[in-house]
Enzyme design. Structure first.
Site, mmCIF file in Angstrom:
data_model
loop_
_atom_site.group_PDB
_atom_site.id
_atom_site.type_symbol
_atom_site.label_atom_id
_atom_site.label_comp_id
_atom_site.label_asym_id
_atom_site.label_seq_id
_atom_site.Cartn_x
_atom_site.Cartn_y
_atom_site.Cartn_z
ATOM 1 N N GLU A 1 0.847 -1.221 0.000
ATOM 2 C CA GLU A 1 0.000 0.000 0.000
ATOM 3 C C GLU A 1 0.867 1.249 0.000
ATOM 4 O OE1 GLU A 1 -3.112 -0.273 -1.219
ATOM 5 O OE2 GLU A 1 -3.480 -1.706 0.389
ATOM 6 N N GLY B 1 -16.917 4.334 -3.723
ATOM 7 C CA GLY B 1 -16.464 4.963 -2.480
ATOM 8 C C GLY B 1 -15.934 3.960 -1.475
ATOM 9 N N ALA B 2 -15.640 2.753 -1.918
ATOM 10 C CA ALA B 2 -15.197 1.703 -0.999
ATOM 11 C C ALA B 2 -13.689 1.475 -1.089
ATOM 12 C CB ALA B 2 -15.926 0.398 -1.309
ATOM 13 N N GLY B 3 -13.033 2.115 -2.051
ATOM 14 C CA GLY B 3 -11.599 1.872 -2.243
ATOM 15 C C GLY B 3 -11.360 0.637 -3.090
ATOM 16 N N SER C 1 -11.635 0.791 -6.459
ATOM 17 C CA SER C 1 -11.265 1.308 -7.789
ATOM 18 C C SER C 1 -12.404 1.305 -8.804
ATOM 19 C CB SER C 1 -10.063 0.538 -8.347
ATOM 20 O OG SER C 1 -8.951 0.760 -7.544
ATOM 21 N N SER D 1 -13.575 3.969 -10.004
ATOM 22 C CA SER D 1 -13.236 5.002 -10.995
ATOM 23 C C SER D 1 -12.166 4.513 -11.965
ATOM 24 C CB SER D 1 -12.816 6.301 -10.310
ATOM 25 O OG SER D 1 -11.786 6.067 -9.401
ATOM 26 N N GLU E 1 -6.845 10.487 -14.992
ATOM 27 C CA GLU E 1 -7.208 10.756 -13.588
ATOM 28 C C GLU E 1 -6.283 11.806 -12.987
ATOM 29 O OE1 GLU E 1 -8.694 8.019 -10.750
ATOM 30 O OE2 GLU E 1 -9.038 6.450 -12.227
ATOM 31 N N ASP F 1 -4.020 0.850 -9.623
ATOM 32 C CA ASP F 1 -5.431 0.527 -9.841
ATOM 33 C C ASP F 1 -5.702 0.268 -11.323
ATOM 34 O OD1 ASP F 1 -5.397 1.253 -7.210
ATOM 35 O OD2 ASP F 1 -6.452 3.150 -7.499
HETATM 36 C C1 GLA Z 1 -5.230 4.563 -4.094
HETATM 37 C C2 GLA Z 1 -4.462 5.011 -5.347
HETATM 38 C C3 GLA Z 1 -3.410 3.983 -5.743
HETATM 39 C C4 GLA Z 1 -2.539 3.598 -4.547
HETATM 40 C C5 GLA Z 1 -3.391 3.259 -3.331
HETATM 41 C C6 GLA Z 1 -2.567 3.035 -2.082
HETATM 42 O O1 GLA Z 1 -5.969 3.410 -4.415
HETATM 43 O O2 GLA Z 1 -5.355 5.216 -6.408
HETATM 44 O O3 GLA Z 1 -2.636 4.474 -6.805
HETATM 45 O O4 GLA Z 1 -1.610 4.608 -4.264
HETATM 46 O O5 GLA Z 1 -4.321 4.288 -3.048
HETATM 47 O O6 GLA Z 1 -1.803 1.889 -2.204
#
Ligand code: GLA
Length: 387
Positions: A36, A126-128, A130, A132, A165, A177
């Site tokens: 991460e 909005g959950a992380g 991806s 988008s 983006e 992502d």
């Molecule tokens: C978001 C960003 C990624 C990455 C993560 C953290 O998802 O879009 O590029 O930096 O955070 O690992």
């Protein structure tokens, strides 16, 4: 009723444009198993594409107009010409992900044609996970079906989507992502070298399931905190005269720790140790060693909590609940940018039910919601969809 993203997109397309689509593409969301905040430090990550995706149905036009219908936003339509400057809109935000990619493709001199398209998806927003990036990559994949795009491979599509983006939407994300969404391989996780852009698929151990728990903690702070973390990492690399933290080793960092501001030191230590964990995790996964994965994911979570400081109490609690349910047989950690969002677990199949039940019983978000639980399969990357 057949309420899949494909069916929704096709119905909205027909209603908006009065004829059926001729092209169908999809691009998946992603979940990161480990690695991460390493991508923008030129480091290593270990994500996989998931079986939740954005679907676009489309039909090329004879003129230079683009019309986009958003099936998940009441069929709202964005309509513009390819030959006038493509501007960023104050809203709706979804339209900017399409506009940004179209503009980026035009800027690269690619032969973009007019197109009617309708979009739908089931990646939780909005959950992380991806949603988008999956939209941007799907738009790229759509235009890549046109003549003249043959040389645009999956990694190129990811870079176009990331540039859109970064430069158009205004989010300074790394490349993980988009590469995950463009390059996913079914039943494999991807070891991505975010500097060389090498993508190495690692098979998922057959007895393991990927579980995602959405905390329902809103990721409100994520943009400003993300940019602060990025700046701190860049400051640390500059201090050592290095292009990126990828090039720093732990021994040097420890020997020269006193030279750094204590916060910057902790940020750098997270990135340096996290890169090492990704390399070890790829090996553990290839060997089917879920117990070792569990140790590495636990260490990753602790590093995000204590050194990078991107977890929140509800997420830490969710991780502890899952850990107590799966013990040393699997792994669990926060995934994504931080400050809420999701927890990912790698779990032997026979413990999936117990892990889900433990969370349902013991976790309540600060807003009173229960966690949403997804059992995912590592999915193929962006591609055509059969009708
Ligand atoms: C978001 C960003 C990624 C990455 C993560 C953290 O998802 O879009 O590029 O930096 O955070 O690992």
């Amino acid at each position: 009723m057949n309420d899949t993203p494909l069916a929704r997109a096709a119905a909205v397309f027909q209603a908006a444009f009065g004829q059926p689509p001729t092209i169908r593409v999809q691009a998946p969301g992603r979940v990161n198993l480990i690695g991460e905040h390493t991508d923008y430090n030129d480091g290593l990550v270990l994500p996989c594409a998931i079986d939740y995706r954005t679907v676009i149905v489309a039909r090329p036009r004879a003129d230079r107009r683009v019309r986009v219908a958003a099936a998940d936003y009441d069929g709202a339509i964005d309509d513009y010409a390819l030959d006038a400057p493509i501007e960023r809109l104050a809203e709706p935000m979804w339209a900017n992900y399409v506009r940004g990619v179209v503009r980026e493709l035009l800027q690269r001199g690619l032969p973009v044609q007019g197109m009617d398209l309708a979009i739908s998806g089931d990646v939780p927003q909005g959950a992380g996970l991806s949603s988008s990036a999956s939209l941007s990559v799907a738009v790229c994949r759509l235009f890549a079906t046109l003549p003249g795009f043959e040389a645009l491979g999956p990694v190129d599509m990811a870079l176009v989507a990331q540039a859109a983006e970064n430069d158009f939407v205004g989010c300074k994300c790394g490349n993980m992502d988009q590469i995950s969404s463009a390059c996913g391989v079914q039943d494999h996780v991807l070891k991505i070298d975010c500097r060389s852009l090498a993508v190495e698929p690692v098979p998922m151990p057959p007895g393991a399931a990927i579980m995602i728990f959405h905390s329902h903690v809103s990721r409100g702070l994520v943009d400003s905190e993300y940019n602060t973390r990025r700046a701190q990492c860049e400051a640390a690399a500059r201090h050592f005269g290095l292009p990126a933290l990828r090039d720093l080793d732990l021994a040097t960092l420890e020997a020269r720790a006193a030279e750094l501001d204590p916060t910057v030191l902790r940020r750098a230590r997270h990135v340096v140790t996290e890169n090492a964990r990704v390399a070890a995790a790829a090996q553990a996964l290839a060997a089917g060693d879920l117990a070792r994965m569990g140790e590495l994911m636990e260490a990753s979570h602790a590093s995000m909590r204590d050194d990078f400081e991107i977890t929140v109490p509800a997420i830490d609690q969710l991780v502890e609940i899952v850990k107590a349910a799966i013990g040393a047989a699997g792994g669990v950690r926060m995934t994504g940018g931080g400050f809420g969002g999701c927890v990912v677990a790698l779990v032997p199949r026979e413990l999936v039910e117990a892990a889900g039940a433990a969370v349902q019983q013991a976790y309540t978000a600060p807003n009173g919601q229960r966690a949403s639980v997804y059992v995912c399969r590592a999915a193929a990357g962006a591609g055509l969809v059969d009708a």
